[in-house]
Design a protein around this motif. Structure first.
Motif, short mmCIF file in Angstrom:
data_model
loop_
_atom_site.label_atom_id
_atom_site.label_comp_id
_atom_site.label_asym_id
_atom_site.label_seq_id
_atom_site.Cartn_x
_atom_site.Cartn_y
_atom_site.Cartn_z
N SER A 1 -17.08 92.99 -28.51
CA SER A 1 -17.86 94.02 -27.80
C SER A 1 -18.24 93.59 -26.39
CB SER A 1 -19.11 94.39 -28.61
OG SER A 1 -19.95 93.28 -28.75
N SER A 2 -18.33 92.29 -26.13
CA SER A 2 -18.77 91.84 -24.81
C SER A 2 -17.67 91.81 -23.75
CB SER A 2 -19.36 90.43 -24.91
OG SER A 2 -20.46 90.41 -25.80
N TYR A 3 -16.41 91.93 -24.18
CA TYR A 3 -15.32 91.68 -23.24
C TYR A 3 -14.49 92.93 -22.92
CZ TYR A 3 -16.48 86.86 -24.05
OH TYR A 3 -17.16 85.68 -24.13
N LEU B 1 -26.60 91.40 -19.63
CA LEU B 1 -26.31 90.00 -19.90
C LEU B 1 -26.14 89.37 -18.52
CD1 LEU B 1 -25.62 87.73 -21.90
CD2 LEU B 1 -23.28 88.54 -21.92
N GLU B 2 -27.30 89.07 -17.89
CA GLU B 2 -27.21 88.61 -16.51
C GLU B 2 -28.23 87.55 -16.17
OE1 GLU B 2 -27.58 92.27 -14.34
OE2 GLU B 2 -29.74 92.35 -14.58
N ILE B 3 -27.79 86.65 -15.30
CA ILE B 3 -28.67 85.59 -14.81
C ILE B 3 -29.51 86.19 -13.68
CG2 ILE B 3 -28.74 83.32 -13.71
CD1 ILE B 3 -25.85 82.97 -14.90
N THR B 4 -30.82 86.03 -13.78
CA THR B 4 -31.68 86.65 -12.76
C THR B 4 -32.32 85.64 -11.82
OG1 THR B 4 -33.50 86.59 -14.33
CG2 THR B 4 -32.27 88.65 -14.16
N HIS C 1 -19.35 84.21 -30.51
CA HIS C 1 -18.80 84.04 -29.16
C HIS C 1 -19.86 83.54 -28.19
CE1 HIS C 1 -20.86 87.80 -29.04
NE2 HIS C 1 -20.47 88.11 -27.84
N CYS D 1 -17.94 89.92 -31.64
CA CYS D 1 -17.60 89.28 -30.37
C CYS D 1 -16.81 90.13 -29.38
CB CYS D 1 -16.88 87.97 -30.65
SG CYS D 1 -17.74 87.00 -31.91
N ARG E 1 -28.65 87.25 -8.86
CA ARG E 1 -28.31 88.36 -9.77
C ARG E 1 -26.84 88.20 -10.08
NH1 ARG E 1 -30.94 92.26 -12.17
NH2 ARG E 1 -33.13 92.15 -11.62
N GLN E 2 -26.56 87.74 -11.27
CA GLN E 2 -25.16 87.54 -11.60
C GLN E 2 -24.89 87.89 -13.04
OE1 GLN E 2 -22.78 83.82 -12.35
NE2 GLN E 2 -22.78 83.82 -10.13
N LYS E 3 -23.96 88.80 -13.24
CA LYS E 3 -23.55 89.10 -14.61
C LYS E 3 -22.87 87.87 -15.18
CE LYS E 3 -23.26 94.01 -14.54
NZ LYS E 3 -22.50 95.22 -14.70
N VAL E 4 -23.22 87.52 -16.39
CA VAL E 4 -22.66 86.32 -16.99
C VAL E 4 -21.14 86.46 -17.12
CG1 VAL E 4 -22.57 84.97 -19.11
CG2 VAL E 4 -24.77 85.71 -18.21
N LEU E 5 -20.67 87.66 -17.43
CA LEU E 5 -19.23 87.85 -17.61
C LEU E 5 -18.56 88.43 -16.37
CD1 LEU E 5 -19.26 88.91 -21.34
CD2 LEU E 5 -18.56 86.73 -20.37
N LYS E 6 -19.12 88.07 -15.21
CA LYS E 6 -18.60 88.56 -13.94
C LYS E 6 -17.09 88.33 -13.80
CE LYS E 6 -19.16 86.09 -10.26
NZ LYS E 6 -19.72 85.31 -9.15
N SER F 1 -19.53 80.46 -19.81
CA SER F 1 -19.47 81.33 -18.63
C SER F 1 -20.77 81.24 -17.81
CB SER F 1 -19.26 82.79 -19.03
OG SER F 1 -18.08 82.95 -19.75
N MET F 2 -21.88 81.15 -18.53
CA MET F 2 -23.18 81.04 -17.85
C MET F 2 -23.24 79.79 -17.00
SD MET F 2 -26.23 81.96 -20.46
CE MET F 2 -27.42 81.32 -19.29
N SER G 1 -26.55 93.90 -26.14
CA SER G 1 -25.52 93.22 -25.37
C SER G 1 -24.44 92.65 -26.28
CB SER G 1 -26.15 92.07 -24.57
OG SER G 1 -26.68 91.12 -25.48
N GLY G 2 -24.70 92.61 -27.56
CA GLY G 2 -23.73 92.02 -28.48
C GLY G 2 -23.87 90.51 -28.57
#
Ligand code: GTP
Ligand code: MG
Ligand code: ZN
Lengths: 225, 115
Positions: A128-130, B106-109, B2, A126, A9-14, B9-10, B37-38
Motif C-alpha cells: 500500500s505504501s509504494y 509519511l513525512e519527515i518534518t 516493510h 506493505c 519537509r520531506q516525504k519518506v518515500l520521495k 528510506s528515512m 499510511s500503512g
C-alpha cells in the motif's frame, strides 16, 4: 548538550514517488496501459491474470511482471498466456517498489505494448505504501477468505481503484456472504466499483476485459499514439 | 513487514538533509505518521533503531506525531473526522466520504541537530 530544531519537509518515500511519476509518464508516452494487482497470498491473482491475459491477447499486445518472494512459478504459469513475462524475485522484501519495476522493464520496448500487468507480492499491508506508476490498481478478495478482509486492511483498499471478488464458483461451498463483503468494501472505500469473477468458470471475466479496454481507450487516445 | 524498508528510506533522507546543513550530528528525527499510511508505529520504532546501527544516526531518537484520519464530507461540504478507519463516513452526519484529506502522511518534518 544544545540542539536546534531544523524544519524540513520531506516525504519518506520521495525517491519512490519520483521514480513512479517518471514511470507513469513513460507509460503514457508509450501508449501502454498499466494495471497492478494486490491481494493476500493465494487470493487468485495469477489465475485471474492468466485468464485475463488470454482474453486480452486476442486483440492486444500484452505483457506481465510478477513479483514473488522466492519462486518463478507464477511467471511460468503466466507464460502460458503471453511470451512477454518477467519475474521479479524480491527475496525477503514483501512488496514491489518503483525501482524494481523499472529494472524489470529493462530492454522491453513499451511502444510495442497495449497492456502491462504487474502482479504484486501476495500481501495486504506493505504494497500500500509504494506507488508503482500504474494507471490502475486492482485489489483482489477471494470468496474463500472471509467477508471482513476490507475492514481488517482498510489502507490497501484505499490505495486501490477497483475491487475484484475472485473464486465466485466457491462462494456457496464457503458460505460466502456477498452482500456483507460488498458492504465491507463500501464501508472502507465508499463508491468503490466491484467486479465478481471466477477464473475457473470464466464468470465475470468479459466484464473486466471490457472495463479495462474502455479505460485504456480513454487514458490512451489513439490519436496520440 | 516493510517498516525496515521505510526506516532505510528515512535514514537516507535524513542524512541528505543533515549534509545540506553542515553534517552536524542529528539527535532526533520528527516524523508525521498518518494512521492510514500503512505503516505500523511500533514496527517502525523498532526498525528505525535497528537501521540506524552503524550509521551517523545511531542513538538518534525518533519522535512520531500521529496524524488522525480526516475525510471530506460532501453533505457537510467540509472536512470532518471519519467515524473510524473501518467506516469512512462523516462522524457528524454519517454520509460516506468523498475523499481522504488527511491521515496518509509519511513525512519527515524536522531534525534536532547538535548546535
Ligand atoms: N475454484 C477456484 N479456485 C481458484 C480460482 N482462482 C484461483 N484459484 C485457486 O487458488 C489457488 C491460489 O491461486 P493463485 O492464482 O496462485 O493465487 P495468487 O494470488 O497468485 O497467489 P500468490 O501469488 O502466492 O499470492 C490456486 O490453487 C488456484 O487454482 C477460481 O476462480 N476458482
Ligand atoms: Mg501469484
Ligand atoms: Zn457530514
Amino acid at each position: 548538550m544544545n540542539t536546534r530544531l531544523v524544519e524540513v519537509r520531506q516525504k519518506v518515500l520521495k525517491q519512490n514517488d519520483l521514480l513512479a511519476r517518471a514511470l507513469r509518464e513513460q507509460f503514457q508516452d508509450a501508449g501502454v496501459y498499466v494495471t497492478s494487482l494486490v491481494s493476500s497470498p493465494g487470493s487468485g491473482k495469477t489465475t485471474f491474470l492468466e485468464k485475463l491475459l488470454g482474453r486480452l491477447a486476442v486483440e492486444n499486445r500484452v505483457a506481465a511482471l510478477v513479483g514473488d518472494l522466492a519462486t518463478d512459478n507464477d511467471a511460468a504459469r503466466l507464460a502460458r498466456a503471453t511470451s512477454q513475462v518477467r519475474q521479479i524475485t524480491t527475496g525477503t522484501i514483501c512488496h514491489l517498489d518503483a525501482q524494481m519495476v523499472q529494472n524489470a522493464l529493462n530492454g522491453w520496448n513499451l511502444n510495442d505494448l497495449d497492456f502491462l500487468f504487474i502482479e504484486n507480492v501476495g500481501n495486504l499491508v506493505c504494497p500500500s505504501s509504494y506507488d508503482l506508476g500504474e494507471d490502475m490498481r486492482l485489489v483482489l478478495l477471494s470468496a474463500t477468505e472471509g467477508e471482513d478482509k476490507p475492514l481488517k486492511y482498510p489502507t490497501i483498499f484505499n490505495t486501490a481503484d477497483i475491487a475484484i471478488i475472485t473464486k465466485m464458483d466457491m462462494a456457496e461451498a464457503a458460505e460466502f456472504n456477498l452482500e456483507e463483503a460488498r458492504r465491507s468494501i463500501q464501508s472502507v472505500r465508499p463508491g468503490m466499483q466491484v467486479f465478481e469473477v471466477s477464473a475457473k468458470t470464466g464468470r465475470g471475466m468479459d466484464e473486466v476485459v471490457d472495463f479495462l479496454t474502455s479505460k485504456r481507450s480513454s487514458a490512451r487516445p489513439v490519436s496520440i499514439r | 513487514m516493510h517498516e525496515l524498508s521505510i526506516a532505510l528510506s528515512m535514514i537516507e533522507g535524513v542524512l541528505e538533509e543533515s549534509e545540506k546543513r553542515g553534517g552536524m550530528k542529528v539527535e532526533a528525527v520528527h516524523l508525521r505518521l498518518g494512521v492510514f499510511s500503512g505503516v505500523d508505529q511500533q514496527a517502525l520504532d523498532f526498525s528505525y533503531g535497528l537501521a540506524c546501527e552503524g550509521t551517523q544516526l545511531e542513538g538518534s531518537q525518533l519522535v512520531i506525531e500521529k496524524v488522525p484520519l480526516l475525510i471530506y464530507c460532501p453533505f457537510c461540504a467540509t472536512e470532518r473526522a471519519a467515524q473510524s478507519e473501518q467506516q469512512l463516513c462523516c462522524s457528524i452526519c454519517s454520509t460516506p466520504a468523498a475523499s481522504i484529506v488527511q491521515g496518509q502522511e509519511l513525512e519527515i518534518t524536522a531534525l534536532e541537530i547538535a548546535a
